[in-house]
Design a protein around this motif. Structure first.
Motif, mmCIF file in Angstrom:
data_model
loop_
_atom_site.group_PDB
_atom_site.id
_atom_site.type_symbol
_atom_site.label_atom_id
_atom_site.label_comp_id
_atom_site.label_asym_id
_atom_site.label_seq_id
_atom_site.Cartn_x
_atom_site.Cartn_y
_atom_site.Cartn_z
ATOM 1 N N UNK A 40 0.815 -1.208 0.000
ATOM 2 C CA UNK A 40 0.000 0.000 0.000
ATOM 3 C C UNK A 40 0.848 1.257 0.000
ATOM 4 N N UNK A 41 1.975 1.226 0.724
ATOM 5 C CA UNK A 41 2.889 2.367 0.727
ATOM 6 C C UNK A 41 3.471 2.586 -0.662
ATOM 7 N N UNK A 42 3.885 1.484 -1.313
ATOM 8 C CA UNK A 42 4.417 1.582 -2.679
ATOM 9 C C UNK A 42 3.349 2.094 -3.648
ATOM 10 N N UNK A 43 2.121 1.647 -3.463
ATOM 11 C CA UNK A 43 1.004 2.099 -4.304
ATOM 12 C C UNK A 43 0.774 3.602 -4.136
ATOM 13 N N UNK A 44 0.821 4.075 -2.885
ATOM 14 C CA UNK A 44 0.639 5.507 -2.624
ATOM 15 C C UNK A 44 1.789 6.319 -3.223
ATOM 16 N N UNK A 45 3.008 5.804 -3.118
ATOM 17 C CA UNK A 45 4.154 6.497 -3.726
ATOM 18 C C UNK A 45 4.039 6.527 -5.244
ATOM 19 N N UNK A 46 3.568 5.436 -5.815
ATOM 20 C CA UNK A 46 3.461 5.335 -7.276
ATOM 21 C C UNK A 46 2.472 6.347 -7.835
ATOM 22 N N UNK A 47 1.334 6.469 -7.194
ATOM 23 C CA UNK A 47 0.342 7.389 -7.756
ATOM 24 C C UNK A 47 0.517 8.817 -7.235
ATOM 25 N N UNK A 48 1.219 8.980 -6.097
ATOM 26 C CA UNK A 48 1.638 10.258 -5.493
ATOM 27 C C UNK A 48 0.634 11.403 -5.658
ATOM 28 N N UNK A 49 -0.591 11.139 -5.286
ATOM 29 C CA UNK A 49 -1.566 12.224 -5.188
ATOM 30 C C UNK A 49 -1.225 13.079 -3.965
ATOM 31 N N UNK A 50 -1.810 14.253 -3.906
ATOM 32 C CA UNK A 50 -1.485 15.151 -2.789
ATOM 33 C C UNK A 50 -1.805 14.509 -1.447
ATOM 34 N N UNK A 51 -2.933 13.845 -1.374
ATOM 35 C CA UNK A 51 -3.305 13.194 -0.112
ATOM 36 C C UNK A 51 -2.317 12.092 0.235
ATOM 37 N N UNK A 52 -1.822 11.382 -0.776
ATOM 38 C CA UNK A 52 -0.822 10.339 -0.545
ATOM 39 C C UNK A 52 0.463 10.941 0.024
ATOM 40 N N UNK A 53 0.953 11.989 -0.622
ATOM 41 C CA UNK A 53 2.208 12.602 -0.200
ATOM 42 C C UNK A 53 2.107 13.145 1.220
ATOM 43 N N UNK A 54 0.970 13.734 1.525
ATOM 44 C CA UNK A 54 0.779 14.303 2.856
ATOM 45 C C UNK A 54 0.769 13.203 3.916
ATOM 46 N N UNK A 55 0.112 12.105 3.617
ATOM 47 C CA UNK A 55 0.035 11.011 4.580
ATOM 48 C C UNK A 55 1.357 10.252 4.683
ATOM 49 N N UNK A 56 2.129 10.245 3.615
ATOM 50 C CA UNK A 56 3.416 9.554 3.614
ATOM 51 C C UNK A 56 4.512 10.329 4.351
ATOM 52 N N UNK A 57 4.383 11.632 4.435
ATOM 53 C CA UNK A 57 5.500 12.473 4.879
ATOM 54 C C UNK A 57 5.962 12.139 6.295
ATOM 55 N N UNK A 58 5.032 11.946 7.218
ATOM 56 C CA UNK A 58 5.452 11.663 8.592
ATOM 57 C C UNK A 58 6.075 10.275 8.738
ATOM 58 N N UNK A 59 5.403 9.193 8.304
ATOM 59 C CA UNK A 59 6.019 7.874 8.538
ATOM 60 C C UNK A 59 7.362 7.690 7.837
ATOM 61 N N UNK A 60 7.535 8.266 6.654
ATOM 62 C CA UNK A 60 8.821 8.141 5.976
ATOM 63 C C UNK A 60 9.907 8.890 6.736
ATOM 64 N N UNK A 61 9.608 10.111 7.178
ATOM 65 C CA UNK A 61 10.585 10.880 7.949
ATOM 66 C C UNK A 61 10.880 10.182 9.277
#
Length: 604
Positions: free
Chosen positions: A307-328
């Motif tokens: 699911x993380x890879x899927x969110x990175x692949x499509x990189x919509x704004x909501x995806x990027x915002x939700x990804x920013x904290x766990x990746x950091x």
């Protein structure tokens, strides 16, 4: 947001069931190990700090952790005292103090209830965040996954800071999502304020500044605003100022005692090297291969990564915002060799949401294609067929989620089963109190795995005199040592019987008199020896010289095992960083919490 709408308002019943299921898993056996306060060692620090505020000194005199949670717990204890007075449980402050010093069960249980409550409410917050960023369906599946995620259930039993800070991180994300989508001043202020409170629970939440700034950037760029307009927007500055304001408001001595604050917070970075004698490698590898592998279960971990890879692949704004904290967070936590499994807890809500996104968007669409056709065929393409298809897809998504949770569910059942049994430390303490005369000299070898016994009043008085002397030699003043014991000495019947003259061999948690060699043991006329050993090799090993000494001079009186018999066939898996005496996985033949404890009497 996905156009596939298969989850609707009728799913409130399902969400309620998920919430209740998660609550049962988290509140089960919440009183484990008590009144032994070492059964979850970090609770000693949290509860002890909150209680010391009752002396009138609100300065914690340390800043390894911020103070918001401890102040909140102090307020709860104050309410408990007032309620106890009203109900006749306490007749005076001395009654309250005596209970804390002799049987602190109620104080530790209140702390655990707060943590379990925050952990349970996080399930609902994850639903709200999943719905805010994606859809109702993703929110519902996210809540289901988190409700039965083993690591989150496990640590919701503990009155420490990792589950509470995760609650505030998810709550902050709810406001960040509102800020991103709606952009109102109150959303910016809410996001900043909650983020500040999160940092005031535990410093690792400071990384919330990244999604906060990214949310503002993505919203501003989507509306064609210039860089100058983005930077000088009064809403972003109001939110950014709210964060330190609420941090200082709830950790005020960070500015009232700045030198100690800087010393302690900078010292945290020294812990990135790991703990003495324990190096499990960098967190980037360890948390993925151990903390999350067992904490989520392999199927759910793979779905989360997918699911993380899927969110990175499509990189919509909501995806990027939700990804920013766990990746950091993973980058920072992974750089450390101090790899307690609990450090992975703030990642869990996000991994659950991304797993739910994968199930809903990928599996849900495939299932909709085939189940929808089947529903139309069975009902001759009527509207009932469409509804049947949607219902089928919904329960197919729920079914897939449950399948992914199977290893986690088995871990929860095994963990709660063990936790509900009486700890070997309680069994051995009861045996000692019933069979060894009060006032006996007992040598104890181990750390947090030892039974908890009362020290004699003479031992306490000698202990405070020794500490006062050391403080006078160090800084010319022994008042601090005296103050630490003052409340105990004012109690008429403290310590209760039986109590003992306790010594430690080389090291032991909470015992002041430490004997460093066997000659000292002989000179002190020690009568009994208590040793503990277990799979936690950094905490529970018997020194070889003491073991040989016991073979020559000791008579084994009693042994207590956490498993059937004196041996176990399959070695369980433990978090070797943490002095918690229940396996993390491979529970095998383990029947109860606690280490192996043996009690010896020394021969003349």
């Amino acid at each position: 947001m996905s156009k596939l709408k298969i989850f609707k308002d009728s799913d409130t019943v399902i969400l309620t069931a998920i919430f209740l299921l998660g609550a049962v898993a988290r509140f089960f056996a919440l009183d484990f190990g008590l009144p032994n306060i070492s059964t979850r060692p970090d609770e000693i620090f949290v509860v002890g700090t909150a209680m010391r505020f009752g002396t009138g000194d609100l300065n914690p005199h340390f800043f390894i952790y911020p103070t918001f949670y401890m102040y909140f717990l102090f307020a709860i204890y104050g309410a408990y005292y007032v309620l106890g007075l009203a109900l006749g449980i306490f007749s005076s402050l001395e009654d309250f103090q005596f209970l804390y010093f002799t049987d602190p069960t109620a104080f530790y249980l209140l702390n655990r209830i707060i943590a379990a409550t925050l952990g349970t409410v996080t399930i609902f917050l994850v639903y709200l965040v999943g719905r805010k960023f994606y859809s109702r369906g993703v929110g519902l599946l996210s809540a289901l996954l988190l409700s039965l995620t083993y690591l989150h259930v496990r640590d919701s039993h503990f009155g420490v800071l990792d589950v509470p800070v995760t609650f505030f991180i998810v709550l902050a994300y709810l406001f960040i999502g509102k800020m991103f989508l709606e952009g109102r001043m109150k959303d910016y202020l809410g996001a900043g304020a909650i983020a500040g409170l999160a940092v005031s629970v535990k410093y690792n939440a400071a990384l919330l500044v990244m999604p906060f700034l990214l949310g503002h950037l993505l919203r501003s760029r989507g509306r064609g605003r210039t860089l100058k307009e983005m930077v000088f927007d009064r809403k972003i500055w109001a939110g950014m100022l709210a964060m330190p304001f609420f941090f200082v408001l709830t950790t005020p001595f960070s500015v009232l005692d700045p030198n100690l604050f800087l010393k302690d917070t900078l010292g945290i970075f020294g812990r990135f090297e790991g703990l003495p004698g324990i190096d499990l490698g960098p967190g980037w590898v360890y948390h993925l291969s151990f903390s999350l592998r067992y904490g989520l279960g392999l199927p759910l971990l793979l779905a989360s990564l997918g699911g993380t890879a899927y969110a990175l692949y499509r990189h919509r704004k909501s995806d990027l915002l939700l990804l920013s904290f766990p990746l950091a967070y993973y980058l920072v936590a992974g750089s450390s060799h101090t790899v307690f499994v609990r450090y992975a807890i703030p990642l869990l809500p996000f991994l659950n949401i991304f797993a739910a996104l994968l199930i809903y968007d990928v599996f849900g669409k495939v299932a909709h294609l085939y189940i929808g056709k089947l529903g139309h065929f069975l009902t001759f393409k009527s509207e009932n067929g469409k509804q049947l298809g949607k219902t089928g897809v919904k329960f197919a998504c729920i079914g897939v989620s449950v399948l992914l949770l199977i290893p986690s569910i088995f871990h929860i059942i095994s963990f709660n089963r063990i936790l509900s049994q009486e700890d070997t430390r309680l069994l051995s303490a009861r045996w000692i109190e019933e069979n060894i005369p009060s006032g006996s000299k007992i040598l104890m070898s181990g750390t947090y795995g030892l039974p908890q016994l009362f020290k004699s009043r003479e031992s306490l008085l000698a202990e405070v005199r020794e500490k006062q002397q050391r403080e006078v030699e160090a800084n010319g003043d022994g008042e601090e040592a005296r103050n630490r014991y003052e409340y105990k000495f004012r109690l008429e019947n403290y310590p209760p019987l039986p109590n003992y003259e306790l010594y430690a061999y080389q090291r032991a948690s909470g015992i002041f008199w430490i004997l460093t060699d066997l000659e000292e043991v002989r000179n002190k006329d020690i009568e009994y020896v208590v040793v503990e050993e277990y799979f936690l090799r950094g905490y529970s090993t018997i020194p070889p010289d003491l073991l040989n000494f016991l073979k020559q001079k000791g008579t084994l009186l009693k042994s207590f095992y956490p498993y059937d018999g004196s041996e176990i066939q399959t070695e369980p898996v433990f978090d070797q960083m943490d002095a918690f005496y229940v396996p993390y996985s491979n529970f095998g033949g383990i029947k109860r919490p606690g280490p192996v404890i043996r009690i010896y009497e020394l021969r003349e």
